[in-house]
Design an enzyme around this catalytic site. Structure first.
Site, PDB file in Angstrom:
ATOM      1  N   ASN A 129       0.801  -1.229   0.000  1.00 40.40           N
ATOM      2  CA  ASN A 129       0.000   0.000   0.000  1.00 40.40           C
ATOM      3  C   ASN A 129       0.836   1.282   0.000  1.00 40.40           C
ATOM      4  OD1 ASN A 129       0.769  -0.785   2.656  1.00 40.40           O
ATOM      5  ND2 ASN A 129      -0.767   0.577   3.529  1.00 40.40           N
ATOM      6  N   GLU A 227       4.038  -5.653  12.225  1.00 36.46           N
ATOM      7  CA  GLU A 227       3.034  -4.583  12.146  1.00 36.46           C
ATOM      8  C   GLU A 227       1.932  -5.109  11.251  1.00 36.46           C
ATOM      9  OE1 GLU A 227       0.611  -2.131  11.107  1.00 36.46           O
ATOM     10  OE2 GLU A 227       2.099  -1.304   9.746  1.00 36.46           O
ATOM     11  N   CYS A 261      -3.109   0.981   6.780  1.00 37.70           N
ATOM     12  CA  CYS A 261      -3.452   0.245   7.999  1.00 37.70           C
ATOM     13  C   CYS A 261      -3.962   1.165   9.100  1.00 37.70           C
ATOM     14  CB  CYS A 261      -2.241  -0.544   8.490  1.00 37.70           C
ATOM     15  SG  CYS A 261      -0.795   0.474   8.853  1.00 37.70           S
ATOM     16  N   GLU A 440       8.106  -0.151  16.004  1.00 40.50           N
ATOM     17  CA  GLU A 440       9.053   0.422  15.067  1.00 40.50           C
ATOM     18  C   GLU A 440       9.170   1.909  15.358  1.00 40.50           C
ATOM     19  OE1 GLU A 440       7.523  -0.541  11.194  1.00 40.50           O
ATOM     20  OE2 GLU A 440       8.282  -2.582  11.287  1.00 40.50           O
TER      21      GLU A 440
END
Length: 459
Positions: A129, A227, A261, A440
């Site tokens: 994405n 993630e 997301c 992260e």
């Protein structure tokens, strides 16, 4: 493998399908490079990252065009967000590694200090994405910390990863430090993860794949950063700045065709302002232009693939079956002949759906949101937390005491108050529950890509 432009449904490139021999070559190359790269001064490593960052800036137009062609997203979005952020990722971690310090603890007759050393060979696997944006988000801290990287971009959107490899060569990055393998996840992706030579895996993608990576990695006692999916709630209280909330949530719901997301997908509105919010929100959504990615006026482009378009359409059908009332989304899209076969879809807004339904519980990852009603702070929290996901949320209120109470109790790794996607690269990024494992960003990323070693001296 064909690389398809989602806006035209035409093949524009061929993707190499890397195999086990390619992985062996990459591992051998990385192993040869690791002693030199890991022992290089942080200043020299940082200089390489800065050169790459500068080259991304110099090639912004080419990279933005490639990103738009590969993903179907508006060219302007790629030019203003995706590519500048890729450059910023390289620059940020170039600076961060020079400021990365370890701890020391002085006792009565001893001192302990911590050494941080690179893990070794690490795998960085990124999604389709935000291709270059998230590719560099992983690679930059891994390289800065002194690791050698085996990287795999999504086979759906690999074009800018290839162009990035050319820029790394132009910057003089030593051979073997970064190795990029292309191909499908179930094939080369699995092969990478199953390799015992890989000492850490950083993955962004679906929850099912993330669970499989965790299963493979557990017996190897390797580090994993995952993630994963999101089903992000937004809580809109009656005391909010209504126009700001509407504008912010239209953006949060449908930026990048809803294929982020972090996008809001469950919007909960306090009952006393529900009708007012709904009217303003739907009007703004209807005004969004779905069109050719290269048109400046387009707010949304095409979805990433025919398969993904079919998936989102199935969820639209499910929402109707579950009793949802469609407020907008079926208006015609006007496209010139070139784009008639592209994977375009109008943003869909539903209401009248129960919180336990499929539409409100499963990640759709497209331009579909639900509007829901709550009464009071307690119910708002119950509805927001009623999900197996816990990535991001947003709270819209002028009462900052209330906002901070909810932020403390809401089960998401990221909370935005009166904003969305306001990102500071120094902050930890990641989710709870089925939205992932680890964090992260900033020092969290540098800690993940290094192993701490305590040294104790008695005196």
């Amino acid at each position: 493998m064909d690389d398809v432009n989602p806006a035209t449904a035409e093949v524009f490139a061929q993707i190499p399908l890397s195999n086990q021999d390619d992985l062996k070559a990459a591992i051998n190359s990385a192993n040869k490079a690791f002693p030199m790269w890991s022992k290089m001064s942080v200043e020299k490593r940082a200089n390489y990252l800065m050169k790459i960052s500068s080259l991304i800036k110099e090639n912004l137009d080419q990279l933005a065009q490639a990103e738009s062609q590969d993903t179907g997203k508006p060219l302007q979005l790629a030019r203003v967000v995706d590519i500048p952020r890729a450059s910023a990722n390289m620059e940020f971690f170039a600076h961060a590694i020079t400021q990365f310090s370890s701890e020391s603890h002085s006792g009565k007759n001893s001192i302990n200090y911590t050494l941080r050393r690179p893990v070794g060979l690490v795998a960085c696997i990124s999604p389709w994405n935000l291709p270059l944006y998230l590719f560099t988000w992983k690679i930059a801290p891994a390289l800065a910390a002194g690791n050698c990287v085996i990287a795999k971009p999504s086979e759906i959107t690999p074009y800018t990863a290839y162009l990035f490899s050319r820029l790394c060569i132009e910057a003089g990055l030593p051979k073997g430090v970064l190795n990029i393998l292309h191909g499908q996840g179930p094939e080369i992706g699995n092969t990478i993860v199953e390799s015992e030579n890989i000492k850490a895996v950083s993955f962004t993608g679906g929850t099912t794949t993330g669970r499989r990576i965790a299963e493979i990695s557990a017996p190897l006692f390797r580090k994993v950063s995952l993630e994963l999916g999101g089903k992000n709630p937004a809580l809109v209280f009656a005391d909010c700045d209504l126009d700001k909330a509407v504008e912010g949530l239209v953006r949060a719901s449908f930026t990048n065709q809803g294929e982020i997301c972090l996008c809001a997908s469950r919007i909960y509105i306090e009952k006393s302002i529900y009708e007012q919010f709904k009217g303003k929100f739907v009007d703004k959504v209807k005004a969004l232009k779905v069109g050719a990615p290269d048109e400046q006026s387009s707010n949304m482009g095409a979805l990433v693939s025919a398969q993904h378009l079919d998936k989102v359409r199935r969820y639209i059908a499910i929402a109707k079956e579950e009793g949802g009332r469609l407020l907008c989304g079926e208006e015609p899209i006007e496209l010139e002949e070139k784009y008639k076969h592209g994977y375009f879809l109008r943003p869909h807004v539903f209401e009248n759906l129960p919180n336990t339904c499929t539409t409100n519980q499963e990640e759709i990852f497209g331009p579909l949101v639900s509007l829901n009603v709550f009464q009071g702070e307690e119910e708002a929290l119950l509805l927001a937390n009623d999900s197996e996901y816990g990535l991001a949320s947003s709270i819209w209120t002028k009462d900052l005491s209330k906002a901070n109470r909810i932020a403390d109790q809401i089960e998401t790794g990221i909370v935005w108050i009166n904003c969305w996607m306001n990102r500071d690269l120094r902050t930890p990024f990641g989710g709870m529950k089925n939205s992932g494992l680890g964090r992260e960003g900033g020092l969290e990323a540098l800690r993940f890509f290094t192993e701490p070693k305590n040294v104790c001296i008695e005196y």
